[in-house]
Motif scaffolding. Sequence first.
Motif, PDB file in Angstrom:
ATOM      1  N   PRO B  18       0.832  -1.212   0.000  1.00  0.00           N
ATOM      2  CA  PRO B  18       0.000   0.000   0.000  1.00  0.00           C
ATOM      3  C   PRO B  18       0.865   1.259   0.000  1.00  0.00           C
ATOM      4  N   ILE B  19       0.237   2.397  -0.259  1.00  0.00           N
ATOM      5  CA  ILE B  19       0.947   3.687  -0.251  1.00  0.00           C
ATOM      6  C   ILE B  19       0.813   4.286   1.153  1.00  0.00           C
ATOM      7  N   TYR B  20       1.913   4.814   1.674  1.00  0.00           N
ATOM      8  CA  TYR B  20       1.848   5.462   2.986  1.00  0.00           C
ATOM      9  C   TYR B  20       1.602   6.962   2.818  1.00  0.00           C
ATOM     10  N   ALA B  21       0.623   7.473   3.565  1.00  0.00           N
ATOM     11  CA  ALA B  21       0.234   8.875   3.415  1.00  0.00           C
ATOM     12  C   ALA B  21       1.106   9.800   4.248  1.00  0.00           C
ATOM     13  N   ASP B  22       1.850   9.260   5.186  1.00  0.00           N
ATOM     14  CA  ASP B  22       2.665  10.110   6.054  1.00  0.00           C
ATOM     15  C   ASP B  22       4.086   9.549   6.146  1.00  0.00           C
ATOM     16  N   ALA B  23       5.000  10.420   6.509  1.00  0.00           N
ATOM     17  CA  ALA B  23       6.414  10.030   6.569  1.00  0.00           C
ATOM     18  C   ALA B  23       6.647   8.960   7.644  1.00  0.00           C
ATOM     19  N   GLU B  24       5.859   9.002   8.709  1.00  0.00           N
ATOM     20  CA  GLU B  24       6.030   8.039   9.814  1.00  0.00           C
ATOM     21  C   GLU B  24       5.450   6.669   9.471  1.00  0.00           C
ATOM     22  N   GLN B  25       4.842   6.553   8.298  1.00  0.00           N
ATOM     23  CA  GLN B  25       4.240   5.293   7.843  1.00  0.00           C
ATOM     24  C   GLN B  25       3.200   4.762   8.825  1.00  0.00           C
ATOM     25  N   THR B  26       2.324   5.649   9.294  1.00  0.00           N
ATOM     26  CA  THR B  26       1.254   5.192  10.199  1.00  0.00           C
ATOM     27  C   THR B  26      -0.052   4.985   9.445  1.00  0.00           C
ATOM     28  N   LEU B  27      -0.162   5.550   8.236  1.00  0.00           N
ATOM     29  CA  LEU B  27      -1.416   5.449   7.501  1.00  0.00           C
ATOM     30  C   LEU B  27      -1.168   4.847   6.114  1.00  0.00           C
ATOM     31  N   ALA B  28      -1.512   3.562   5.992  1.00  0.00           N
ATOM     32  CA  ALA B  28      -1.340   2.856   4.724  1.00  0.00           C
ATOM     33  C   ALA B  28      -2.649   2.919   3.945  1.00  0.00           C
ATOM     34  N   VAL B  29      -2.547   3.233   2.657  1.00  0.00           N
ATOM     35  CA  VAL B  29      -3.743   3.463   1.848  1.00  0.00           C
ATOM     36  C   VAL B  29      -3.733   2.575   0.612  1.00  0.00           C
ATOM     37  N   MET B  30      -4.904   2.024   0.287  1.00  0.00           N
ATOM     38  CA  MET B  30      -5.039   1.281  -0.957  1.00  0.00           C
ATOM     39  C   MET B  30      -6.287   1.798  -1.662  1.00  0.00           C
ATOM     40  N   SER B  31      -6.157   2.059  -2.940  1.00  0.00           N
ATOM     41  CA  SER B  31      -7.285   2.588  -3.704  1.00  0.00           C
ATOM     42  C   SER B  31      -7.183   2.093  -5.128  1.00  0.00           C
ATOM     43  N   ILE B  32      -8.341   1.942  -5.731  1.00  0.00           N
ATOM     44  CA  ILE B  32      -8.358   1.521  -7.126  1.00  0.00           C
ATOM     45  C   ILE B  32      -7.676   2.564  -8.015  1.00  0.00           C
ATOM     46  N   GLY B  33      -7.665   3.818  -7.538  1.00  0.00           N
ATOM     47  CA  GLY B  33      -7.011   4.893  -8.277  1.00  0.00           C
ATOM     48  C   GLY B  33      -5.536   4.603  -8.542  1.00  0.00           C
ATOM     49  N   PHE B  34      -4.905   3.883  -7.599  1.00  0.00           N
ATOM     50  CA  PHE B  34      -3.475   3.576  -7.753  1.00  0.00           C
ATOM     51  C   PHE B  34      -3.212   2.564  -8.870  1.00  0.00           C
ATOM     52  N   LEU B  35      -4.270   1.854  -9.289  1.00  0.00           N
ATOM     53  CA  LEU B  35      -4.096   0.806 -10.289  1.00  0.00           C
ATOM     54  C   LEU B  35      -4.416   1.279 -11.712  1.00  0.00           C
ATOM     55  N   LEU B  36      -4.923   2.513 -11.823  1.00  0.00           N
ATOM     56  CA  LEU B  36      -5.289   3.025 -13.151  1.00  0.00           C
ATOM     57  C   LEU B  36      -4.068   3.616 -13.847  1.00  0.00           C
ATOM     58  N   LYS B  37      -3.975   3.375 -15.145  1.00  0.00           N
ATOM     59  CA  LYS B  37      -2.843   3.930 -15.903  1.00  0.00           C
ATOM     60  C   LYS B  37      -2.987   5.433 -16.059  1.00  0.00           C
ATOM     61  N   ASN B  38      -4.235   5.878 -16.289  1.00  0.00           N
ATOM     62  CA  ASN B  38      -4.489   7.282 -16.591  1.00  0.00           C
ATOM     63  C   ASN B  38      -5.590   7.764 -15.651  1.00  0.00           C
ATOM     64  N   ARG B  39      -5.441   8.954 -15.092  1.00  0.00           N
ATOM     65  CA  ARG B  39      -6.422   9.402 -14.101  1.00  0.00           C
ATOM     66  C   ARG B  39      -7.796   9.681 -14.722  1.00  0.00           C
ATOM     67  N   ASP B  40      -7.869   9.752 -16.056  1.00  0.00           N
ATOM     68  CA  ASP B  40      -9.169   9.936 -16.710  1.00  0.00           C
ATOM     69  C   ASP B  40      -9.882   8.605 -16.970  1.00  0.00           C
ATOM     70  N   ASP B  41      -9.186   7.480 -16.750  1.00  0.00           N
ATOM     71  CA  ASP B  41      -9.789   6.171 -17.051  1.00  0.00           C
ATOM     72  C   ASP B  41     -10.971   5.887 -16.137  1.00  0.00           C
ATOM     73  N   PRO B  42     -12.140   5.614 -16.704  1.00  0.00           N
ATOM     74  CA  PRO B  42     -13.247   5.229 -15.834  1.00  0.00           C
ATOM     75  C   PRO B  42     -13.120   3.753 -15.473  1.00  0.00           C
ATOM     76  N   ASP B  67      -3.609  -1.449  13.462  1.00  0.00           N
ATOM     77  CA  ASP B  67      -4.498  -1.246  14.619  1.00  0.00           C
ATOM     78  C   ASP B  67      -5.945  -1.184  14.129  1.00  0.00           C
ATOM     79  N   TYR B  68      -6.136  -0.456  13.046  1.00  0.00           N
ATOM     80  CA  TYR B  68      -7.474  -0.305  12.482  1.00  0.00           C
ATOM     81  C   TYR B  68      -7.411  -0.417  10.965  1.00  0.00           C
ATOM     82  N   LEU B  69      -8.397  -1.071  10.401  1.00  0.00           N
ATOM     83  CA  LEU B  69      -8.577  -1.063   8.952  1.00  0.00           C
ATOM     84  C   LEU B  69      -9.902  -0.343   8.688  1.00  0.00           C
ATOM     85  N   ILE B  70      -9.832   0.775   7.995  1.00  0.00           N
ATOM     86  CA  ILE B  70     -11.031   1.574   7.712  1.00  0.00           C
ATOM     87  C   ILE B  70     -11.420   1.354   6.255  1.00  0.00           C
ATOM     88  N   ILE B  71     -12.634   0.888   6.024  1.00  0.00           N
ATOM     89  CA  ILE B  71     -13.119   0.669   4.663  1.00  0.00           C
ATOM     90  C   ILE B  71     -14.159   1.742   4.359  1.00  0.00           C
TER      91      ILE B  71
END
Lengths: 205, 205
Positions: B18-42, B67-71
């Motif tokens: 996953p991508i970490y949103a902060d330098a301390e690596q406390t917030l790991a993020v996963m999104s379908i947006g990360f898997l798209l080649k182009n940000r305009d792709d639906p 500690d927590y997984l937020i969906i």
Amino acid sequence: MLGLEGKSVFQSPRGWVPIYADAEQTLAVMSIGFLLKNRDDPVIWRGPKKTAMIKLFLEDVYWDNLDYLIIDTPPGTSDEHISVMENIRSLPVLGAVLVTTPQAVAVGDVRREVTFCRKTGIRILGIIENMSGFVCPTCAECTNIFSKGGGEALAIHAKVPFLGCIPIDPQLTQALESGVSFIDSFEGSNVTETFKNIAAQITSS
Amino acid sequence: MLGLEGKSVFQSPRGWVPIYADAEQTLAVMSIGFLLKNRDDPVIWRGPKKTAMIKLFLEDVYWDNLDYLIIDTPPGTSDEHISVMENIRSLPVLGAVLVTTPQAVAVGDVRREVTFCRKTGIRILGIIENMSGFVCPTCAECTNIFSKGGGEALAIHAKVPFLGCIPIDPQLTQALESGVSFIDSFEGSNVTETFKNIAAQITSS
């Protein structure tokens, strides 16, 4: 928003009879809400059931003669959009009106909807920016609650018409809450003029 | 909102990282947006593909110790909600936080989500009312842009905790637009206190 909560539809020999929102019977409405027994009932449906319901709404409702059929979809490009597109593909469709709010996250969604329309051959009539600024009723100062101009920038980027900005107006939201016609209650107001202007652009497309 | 647009994920032997949103690596993020080649792709997907992606996000991402997984789900009670519920059913789930805006149409959606949680055995941690009033930065007058109190009324009706109201604050929306931490930038503000208070209620549930 149309003051139709709690209404239920019935089946006639010609099909489901829609609910009319006005006494003159100019606005016929069909919603899944009319088919629920209890207003707290969730519609826990996966895609195929939604697809079947969209087909039923298009084919088995007795719409009579319509000038316009407006299909309001949720945001995104998923089952509802694919099913609507597949069902209306063979008809003379005027096109899609895309509505965004000014924030980057919302504009991102609509940008992907533009690509969806392009890929599926649906003409884009234009983009509307909703919740576009707030005029304080006390001091009349306009605040851009969210950022501003995202809808117009997207329209320019996508080379489609920008149809207008609808500001946040507490009188509009109150009218929607109580199911009262805003345009009739606030004739001549800026927001009413904006609505009329947008409608004129769409109907002349 | 987290300033992660344009990032892409890669696969390690342990799974998608996953991508970490902060330098301390406390917030790991996963999104379908990360898997798209182009940000305009639906993402033109029907339910089954969405279901497969939800399973992949839960099972094939190397979350490490959390500690927590937020969906974060879209509104409604459809494929995404059914799939998430089926996949987390066997786990010790803390519960669901329902977010509404004050208008009747939004509260109606969340009322059906309450029934969904009841039917599927998901505990409701509470309800949050978002976009709850607007404080004019010029005259400091608070306007209820939409109606007020819908979230709290629903919490009382459903007999679940009401976690708090988050007002519309142009500084908050600006922070979200630029991917900046609002809580760090506006320490001590009312809205920051509200966020902390809501978080404390959830983590002590």
